[in-house]
Scaffold this motif. Structure first.
Motif, PDB file in Angstrom:
ATOM      1  N   ALA A 192      68.840  -0.317   5.962  1.00 61.05           N
ATOM      2  CA  ALA A 192      68.920   0.430   4.605  1.00 61.05           C
ATOM      3  C   ALA A 192      67.829   0.723   3.840  1.00 61.05           C
ATOM      4  CB  ALA A 192      70.092   0.035   3.937  1.00 61.05           C
ATOM      5  N   ARG A 193      67.621   1.714   3.131  1.00 63.08           N
ATOM      6  CA  ARG A 193      66.379   1.801   2.275  1.00 63.08           C
ATOM      7  C   ARG A 193      66.119   0.649   1.198  1.00 63.08           C
ATOM      8  NH1 ARG A 193      63.216   5.780   1.623  1.00 63.08           N
ATOM      9  NH2 ARG A 193      64.617   7.458   2.396  1.00 63.08           N
TER      10      ARG A 193
ATOM     11  N   SER B 288      74.488  -1.666   1.688  1.00 58.67           N
ATOM     12  CA  SER B 288      73.901  -0.693   2.478  1.00 58.67           C
ATOM     13  C   SER B 288      74.891   0.555   2.870  1.00 58.67           C
ATOM     14  CB  SER B 288      73.737  -1.612   4.130  1.00 58.67           C
ATOM     15  OG  SER B 288      75.021  -1.955   4.530  1.00 58.67           O
ATOM     16  N   ALA B 289      76.321   0.418   2.539  1.00 63.98           N
ATOM     17  CA  ALA B 289      77.043   1.700   2.739  1.00 63.98           C
ATOM     18  C   ALA B 289      76.727   2.819   1.915  1.00 63.98           C
ATOM     19  CB  ALA B 289      78.473   1.116   2.474  1.00 63.98           C
TER      20      ALA B 289
END
Length: 216
Positions: A94-95, A101-102
């Motif tokens: 994830a960025r 992260s979702a």
């Protein structure tokens, strides 16, 4: 290039607003002129940190880093013994690691790793075992995602010793007491790049501190 000690910020940040000491300010004051950071290291990470003496050179080196025209090698002391002697962790990240992260875009990320040494320490960090296993890894991230090595090693269940965000608190505290040192055991050992003016290939190295000697 400087050899940044663990615990020193790269530059002053609103995240650590109470902290006035930082590598950028130290180097600027020593040289008596402005400097520009070419890349970043986490506060807890020691090792190779590059600054430029102009914004233009910093920008050109930043492009080289973004386009993967450089190579980085790190040392990491991790929990447990990897089953293999090396491999590639290919796991999108994830960025922003500070957010769930979702719902975030996940970015391509690969890290090459090699197990250099395996050690068994005479200290129990789990009531089921009288000793604790750790391993020294060499890691080369292909990209430069934020906390890439830390997140990738957690992904393969071998978090870095001393990693408060991705490791286990009881183990970190027990090993810090046993080793007599509380730190993130991650060291930027080498950065290979092409000088943006002369075109010479530079291999910049920072030897790990004496605390790494028992694991080398």
């Amino acid at each position: 290039m400087i050899d940044k000690p663990a615990g020193l910020l790269v530059h002053r940040s609103a995240i650590d607003a109470h902290e006035d000491d930082a590598a950028l300010q130290r180097l600027r004051d020593q040289l008596g002129r402005p400097v520009w950071p070419v890349h970043r290291l986490d506060r807890g990470t020691s090792g190779v940190l590059v600054f430029a003496l102009s914004a233009e050179v910093a920008s050109r080196l930043g492009v080289a880093l973004a386009e993967r025209l450089t190579r980085k090698r790190y040392l990491a002391l991790v929990r447990g013994w990897p089953a293999d002697d090396g491999g590639v962790i290919d796991h999108p990240l994830a960025r922003d690691p500070e957010l769930p992260s979702a719902g975030q875009p996940h970015l391509e990320a690969q890290t090459h790793w090699t197990c250099l040494r395996r050690h068994e320490l005479p200290v129990s960090t789990d009531p089921r075992f009288p000793t604790t296993r750790v391993a020294l890894l060499a890691c080369e991230p292909v990209q430069g995602r934020r906390h890439q090595i830390r997140r990738h090693l957690k992904h393969i269940a071998h978090p870095i010793v001393g990693d408060a965000n991705h490791g286990k608190g009881p183990l970190n505290r027990a090993l810090a007491q046993h080793l007599g040192l509380h730190r993130l055991w991650l060291h930027a050992q080498r950065l290979t790049l092409t000088h943006p003016v002369s075109g010479a290939v530079l291999e910049l190295e920072a030897s790990p501190g004496p605390e790494w000697a028992p694991f080398s």
